[in-house]
Design an enzyme around this catalytic site. Structure first.
Site, mmCIF file in Angstrom:
data_model
loop_
_atom_site.group_PDB
_atom_site.id
_atom_site.type_symbol
_atom_site.label_atom_id
_atom_site.label_comp_id
_atom_site.label_asym_id
_atom_site.label_seq_id
_atom_site.Cartn_x
_atom_site.Cartn_y
_atom_site.Cartn_z
ATOM 1 N N GLU A 145 9.787 1.335 10.629
ATOM 2 C CA GLU A 145 10.782 2.400 10.466
ATOM 3 C C GLU A 145 10.046 3.707 10.659
ATOM 4 O O GLU A 145 9.238 4.102 9.822
ATOM 5 C CB GLU A 145 11.423 2.288 9.081
ATOM 6 N N GLU A 196 8.767 15.570 16.120
ATOM 7 C CA GLU A 196 9.147 15.556 14.702
ATOM 8 C C GLU A 196 8.242 16.515 13.934
ATOM 9 O O GLU A 196 7.025 16.351 13.919
ATOM 10 C CB GLU A 196 8.983 14.134 14.150
ATOM 11 N N CYS A 241 13.018 11.103 7.350
ATOM 12 C CA CYS A 241 12.943 10.581 8.724
ATOM 13 C C CYS A 241 14.237 10.829 9.489
ATOM 14 O O CYS A 241 14.222 11.063 10.687
ATOM 15 C CB CYS A 241 12.592 9.105 8.712
ATOM 16 N N LYS A 253 0.836 -1.208 0.000
ATOM 17 C CA LYS A 253 0.000 0.000 0.000
ATOM 18 C C LYS A 253 0.869 1.256 0.000
ATOM 19 O O LYS A 253 1.566 1.529 0.973
ATOM 20 C CB LYS A 253 -0.908 0.053 1.233
#
Ligand code: NDP
Length: 485
Positions: free
Chosen positions: A244, A379, A278, A169
């Site tokens: 992750e 973040e 990331c 996906k």
């Protein structure tokens, strides 16, 4: 969507617009898959796995397909690069690197899967013990929008090399290059049902993949909040999980570093990918002695970054990926101001002539921050950096490790022993000394703490997609005689 070797609309024909982030225009419509669509893909992958059409091939035969896929990615490199820029917004030069890396990743795992694996053990006679590696089965692969092609390939290449079948996906925001990749799978004649792609909302299609009992493993890259949700969902069927997730990575600059090199990499660390990376170096920690000099030079250079549409070859930093994400990043900037941090540069949406409908944000720098501020801890995933000050090595390490994340980090110093000493104290999975960002197919990628579980790439990335089986063989076939009669 690509299910059991056929292109399909959603069963209810629903679609979702896909937007070009440089101008807000609709470029195409993607099927808005449903739970029923996800299940069709899962059953196709299950049947293909049980039939052994893929796992039953010799490793060299699977490798031959992967090499062909890599060759096709090279053949379509220009088209893939342009599509990636249109869909994600990143500058052409960044997209070009991603496409080349994607081809290299397929070649890397094609080569690896034909190499020796397994182990044998010297146990007591008359037994021979050994270990073989086997595919996990049906793997659900869920990826985000920041590297639409490359994040797909980091999962698909090792999963297929290991003999798994997949239900993939992409992010709803960026399905275009993943679709082209699946066209390549069709072109090279991958057996039906081996690789299936379902587009659709995360909480619908993604959730079905993470919860369905016929999926043996879920491998996810994305936000930590979603990662936690997936892990909880997958627990009910005890799936293997590989995650992750996000980061708030420290970039530590000592006074004895090569000054211009440190500034240069610090800019690259945060503003490459417009900070939507990331491993972005989103917290720069600078030794007190050079702090003011560093901030001045960094701000001077941040101000001169050329922000613009990715398709303009002179662009150095593109737009954010979506309106929703733009709003999130702008609200973090607002929050930083409210928290009392000082804006040293940037902070605004760029909406001058020609940019009004795109999702552009100025390269932004916050100084005078304190450790507990949310802009220091959370973040942001945009072109926003905080620059903190430290007195000595001990304080640098303390600040560096002071968030819930542990994905990446770097140290800049010309004292080799000190640099290695500090790197070894960093609670992070990916680190650099006097550099930032280079990534290799050969080396494992993943985080400590709340940045995830497991590793992508390298031998570790293949092992994520393998089960380990011990086989014990009796070389003297006779009754054991444990019970008397
Ligand atoms: P998400 O983590 O929500 O999305 C990543 C992928 O997961 C997408 O394919 C998404 O589908 C899917 N997904 C979403 N919800 C679920 C669910 N309940 N079950 C299964 N799959 C799901 O990222 P967002 O786009 O919402 O971004 C949020 C934040 O996450 C960012 O601001 C950033 O901080 C972080 N992030 C980190 C990334 C990284 O590489 N570490 C990458 C992307 C984001 P859909 O696209 O349909 O929502």
């Amino acid at each position: 969507m690509f299910i059991n070797g056929e292109w399909k609309d959603a069963e209810n024909h629903a679609t979702r617009p896909v937007i070009n982030p440089a101008n807000g225009e609709v470029v195409t419509y993607a099927p808005e898959g449903t739970i029923a669509d996800a299940r069709s893909a899962i059953y196709a992958a299950r049947n293909a796995f049980e039939d052994g059409v893929w796992s039953g091939l010799a490793a060299a035969e699977r490798a031959a397909y992967l090499f062909k896929i890599a060759d096709k990615i090279d053949e379509y490199a220009e088209e893939l690069t342009e599509l990636e820029t249109m869909d994600n917004g990143k500058p052409l030069r960044e997209a070009g690197f991603d496409v080349a890396d994607a081809a290299a990743c397929f070649r890397y795992y094609a080569g690896m899967i034909t190499k020796p694996d397994g182990q044998t053990y010297h146990v007591a006679d008359p037994m021979q013990a050994m270990v073989v590696r086997e595919p996990v089965g049906v793997c659900g692969l869920i990826v985000p929008w920041n590297y639409p092609l490359l994040m797909s390939v980091w999962k698909i290449a090792p999963a297929l090399a290991a003999g798994n079948t997949i239900v993939f996906k992409p992010s709803e925001v960026t399905p275009i290059t993943p679709k082209k990749l699946f066209e390549i799978f069709e072109e090279v004649g991958l057996p039906k049902g081996v690789a299936n792609m379902v587009t659709g909302a995360g909480p619908v299609v993604g959730h079905e993949i993470a919860s369905h009992p016929e999926v043996d493993m879920v491998s996810f890259t994305g936000g930590t909040k979603t990662g936690k949700h997936i892990m909880k969902t997958a627990a009910d069927t005890m799936k293997k999980v590989s995650l992750e997730l996000g980061g708030k990575s420290p970039n530590i600059i000592f006074a004895d570093a090569d000054f211009e090199t440190a500034v240069d990499y610090a800019l690259f660390g945060i503003y490459a990918g417009a900070g939507q990376v990331c491993s972005a170096g989103s917290r720069i920690l600078v030794e007190e002695k050079i702090y003011d000099q560093f901030v001045n030079r960094f701000v001077e250079r941040a101000r001169s970054i050329k922000v613009g549409p990715g398709y303009d070859p002179s662009t150095e930093m593109g737009p954010l990926v979506s309106k929703e994400h733009l709003d999130k990043v702008l609200s973090y900037i607002e929050l930083g101001i409210q928290e009392g941090a000082k804006l040293a540069c940037g902070g605004k949406r760029i909406d001058r002539n020609g940019f009004e409908t795109g999702y552009f944000v100025e390269p932004t720098v916050f100084v005078d921050v304190s450790e507990e501020m949310r802009i220091v801890q959370e973040e942001i995933f945009g072109p926003v950096v905080v620059i903190q000050k430290f007195k000595d090595e001990a304080e640098a390490i303390k600040l560096a490790n002071s968030t819930v994340y542990g994905l990446a980090g770097a140290v800049f110093s010309n004292d080799g022993s000190k640099a290695l000493r500090v790197i070894k104290k960093l609670r992070a999975g990916i680190t650099w000394i006097n550099s930032y960002h280079p990534t290799y197919n050969e080396a494992p990628w993943g985080g400590y703490k709340q940045s995830g579980i497991g590793r992508s790439l390298g031998t570790f990335g293949l092992e994520e997609f393998q089960e380990i089986k011990q086989i014990n063989i009796n070389l003297q076939v006779e009754p054991i005689g444990w019970f008397s009669n």
